[in-house]
Design a protein around this motif. Structure first.
Motif, PDB file in Angstrom:
ATOM      1  N   GLU A  47      -7.730   0.671 -18.298  1.00 60.09           N
ATOM      2  CA  GLU A  47      -6.938   0.961 -17.102  1.00 60.09           C
ATOM      3  C   GLU A  47      -7.342   2.305 -16.507  1.00 60.09           C
ATOM      4  O   GLU A  47      -7.511   2.430 -15.287  1.00 60.09           O
ATOM      5  CB  GLU A  47      -5.448   0.973 -17.465  1.00 60.09           C
ATOM      6  CG  GLU A  47      -4.542   1.160 -16.282  1.00 60.09           C
ATOM      7  CD  GLU A  47      -3.079   1.166 -16.665  1.00 60.09           C
ATOM      8  OE1 GLU A  47      -2.288   1.698 -15.852  1.00 60.09           O
ATOM      9  OE2 GLU A  47      -2.705   0.672 -17.734  1.00 60.09           O
ATOM     10  N   LEU A  48      -7.531   3.294 -17.351  1.00 61.26           N
ATOM     11  CA  LEU A  48      -7.931   4.623 -16.890  1.00 61.26           C
ATOM     12  C   LEU A  48      -9.265   4.582 -16.153  1.00 61.26           C
ATOM     13  O   LEU A  48      -9.464   5.296 -15.169  1.00 61.26           O
ATOM     14  CB  LEU A  48      -8.011   5.582 -18.082  1.00 61.26           C
ATOM     15  CG  LEU A  48      -8.393   7.024 -17.770  1.00 61.26           C
ATOM     16  CD1 LEU A  48      -7.347   7.690 -16.883  1.00 61.26           C
ATOM     17  CD2 LEU A  48      -8.592   7.802 -19.059  1.00 61.26           C
ATOM     18  N   MET A  49     -10.186   3.722 -16.581  1.00 60.84           N
ATOM     19  CA  MET A  49     -11.494   3.641 -15.945  1.00 60.84           C
ATOM     20  C   MET A  49     -11.421   3.120 -14.505  1.00 60.84           C
ATOM     21  O   MET A  49     -12.388   3.239 -13.753  1.00 60.84           O
ATOM     22  CB  MET A  49     -12.454   2.776 -16.767  1.00 60.84           C
ATOM     23  CG  MET A  49     -12.857   3.378 -18.099  1.00 60.84           C
ATOM     24  SD  MET A  49     -13.760   4.947 -17.950  1.00 60.84           S
ATOM     25  CE  MET A  49     -12.453   6.163 -18.000  1.00 60.84           C
ATOM     26  N   ASP A  55      -9.260  12.375  -9.853  1.00 60.98           N
ATOM     27  CA  ASP A  55      -7.914  12.331 -10.412  1.00 60.98           C
ATOM     28  C   ASP A  55      -7.941  12.543 -11.921  1.00 60.98           C
ATOM     29  O   ASP A  55      -7.171  13.348 -12.462  1.00 60.98           O
ATOM     30  CB  ASP A  55      -7.230  11.003 -10.084  1.00 60.98           C
ATOM     31  CG  ASP A  55      -6.974  10.837  -8.606  1.00 60.98           C
ATOM     32  OD1 ASP A  55      -6.787  11.863  -7.908  1.00 60.98           O
ATOM     33  OD2 ASP A  55      -6.968   9.677  -8.139  1.00 60.98           O
ATOM     34  N   ILE A  56      -8.834  11.847 -12.602  1.00 59.95           N
ATOM     35  CA  ILE A  56      -8.939  11.981 -14.064  1.00 59.95           C
ATOM     36  C   ILE A  56      -9.270  13.426 -14.426  1.00 59.95           C
ATOM     37  O   ILE A  56      -8.664  14.007 -15.338  1.00 59.95           O
ATOM     38  CB  ILE A  56      -9.999  11.024 -14.636  1.00 59.95           C
ATOM     39  CG1 ILE A  56      -9.591   9.569 -14.395  1.00 59.95           C
ATOM     40  CG2 ILE A  56     -10.215  11.287 -16.128  1.00 59.95           C
ATOM     41  CD1 ILE A  56     -10.677   8.553 -14.726  1.00 59.95           C
ATOM     42  N   MET A  57     -10.202  14.017 -13.712  1.00 60.75           N
ATOM     43  CA  MET A  57     -10.590  15.401 -13.991  1.00 60.75           C
ATOM     44  C   MET A  57      -9.419  16.350 -13.741  1.00 60.75           C
ATOM     45  O   MET A  57      -9.171  17.250 -14.540  1.00 60.75           O
ATOM     46  CB  MET A  57     -11.791  15.795 -13.125  1.00 60.75           C
ATOM     47  CG  MET A  57     -13.053  15.008 -13.403  1.00 60.75           C
ATOM     48  SD  MET A  57     -13.837  15.421 -14.958  1.00 60.75           S
ATOM     49  CE  MET A  57     -14.497  17.014 -14.577  1.00 60.75           C
ATOM     50  N   VAL A  66      -0.190  14.556 -15.013  1.00 58.35           N
ATOM     51  CA  VAL A  66      -0.662  13.270 -15.525  1.00 58.35           C
ATOM     52  C   VAL A  66       0.398  12.216 -15.207  1.00 58.35           C
ATOM     53  O   VAL A  66       1.575  12.430 -15.485  1.00 58.35           O
ATOM     54  CB  VAL A  66      -0.891  13.340 -17.048  1.00 58.35           C
ATOM     55  CG1 VAL A  66      -1.335  11.994 -17.599  1.00 58.35           C
ATOM     56  CG2 VAL A  66      -1.895  14.423 -17.391  1.00 58.35           C
ATOM     57  N   PRO A  67       0.006  11.091 -14.602  1.00 56.84           N
ATOM     58  CA  PRO A  67       0.982  10.026 -14.351  1.00 56.84           C
ATOM     59  C   PRO A  67       1.642   9.577 -15.661  1.00 56.84           C
ATOM     60  O   PRO A  67       0.984   9.570 -16.715  1.00 56.84           O
ATOM     61  CB  PRO A  67       0.142   8.895 -13.755  1.00 56.84           C
ATOM     62  CG  PRO A  67      -1.076   9.556 -13.222  1.00 56.84           C
ATOM     63  CD  PRO A  67      -1.330  10.720 -14.125  1.00 56.84           C
ATOM     64  N   GLY A  72       0.704  11.528 -22.756  1.00 60.40           N
ATOM     65  CA  GLY A  72       0.874  11.342 -24.198  1.00 60.40           C
ATOM     66  C   GLY A  72      -0.423  11.439 -24.956  1.00 60.40           C
ATOM     67  O   GLY A  72      -1.314  12.198 -24.588  1.00 60.40           O
ATOM     68  N   GLY A  73      -0.531  10.637 -25.978  1.00 60.61           N
ATOM     69  CA  GLY A  73      -1.608  10.729 -26.957  1.00 60.61           C
ATOM     70  C   GLY A  73      -3.015  10.842 -26.428  1.00 60.61           C
ATOM     71  O   GLY A  73      -3.743  11.768 -26.765  1.00 60.61           O
ATOM     72  N   MET A  74      -3.425   9.888 -25.595  1.00 60.15           N
ATOM     73  CA  MET A  74      -4.812   9.898 -25.140  1.00 60.15           C
ATOM     74  C   MET A  74      -5.102  11.111 -24.260  1.00 60.15           C
ATOM     75  O   MET A  74      -6.112  11.786 -24.440  1.00 60.15           O
ATOM     76  CB  MET A  74      -5.158   8.611 -24.394  1.00 60.15           C
ATOM     77  CG  MET A  74      -6.629   8.522 -24.013  1.00 60.15           C
ATOM     78  SD  MET A  74      -7.106   6.963 -23.255  1.00 60.15           S
ATOM     79  CE  MET A  74      -6.992   5.855 -24.635  1.00 60.15           C
TER      80      MET A  74
END
Length: 88
Positions: A47-49, A55-57, A66-67, A72-74
């Protein structure tokens, strides 16, 4: 699709983001973490990909929140990443 095929696809997508900085951060994180992932983590990374590199950066560097679906963990692990082994 079996786990091995999914991980191969994710590795390619993680290392071919469009900018060198994103390739190093996202691909490096994938290489460091994927071996311990279960089904839920693989699905979350898939999903992240689909998200934009900028946005990820921004989320990883802490300049944008972070949405909730990724918090959390990842993303905690991405933020702790301090070394990336470059592929040969």
């Amino acid at each position: 699709m079996d786990r091995e095929t999914r991980l191969k696809r994710l590795k390619f997508r993680a290392w071919h983001r469009g900018t060198k900085e994103a390739d190093l951060m996202i691909g490096g994180f994938f290489d460091a973490a994927h071996a311990t992932w279960g089904e839920a983590e693989i699905a979350l990374f898939e999903e992240l990909m689909e998200e934009q590199d900028v946005d990820i950066m921004a989320w990883a560097l802490g300049v944008a929140p972070v949405p909730p679906r990724y918090a959390g963990g990842m993303f905690d692990a991405i933020r702790r990443l301090d070394f990336v082994k470059l592929p040969d």
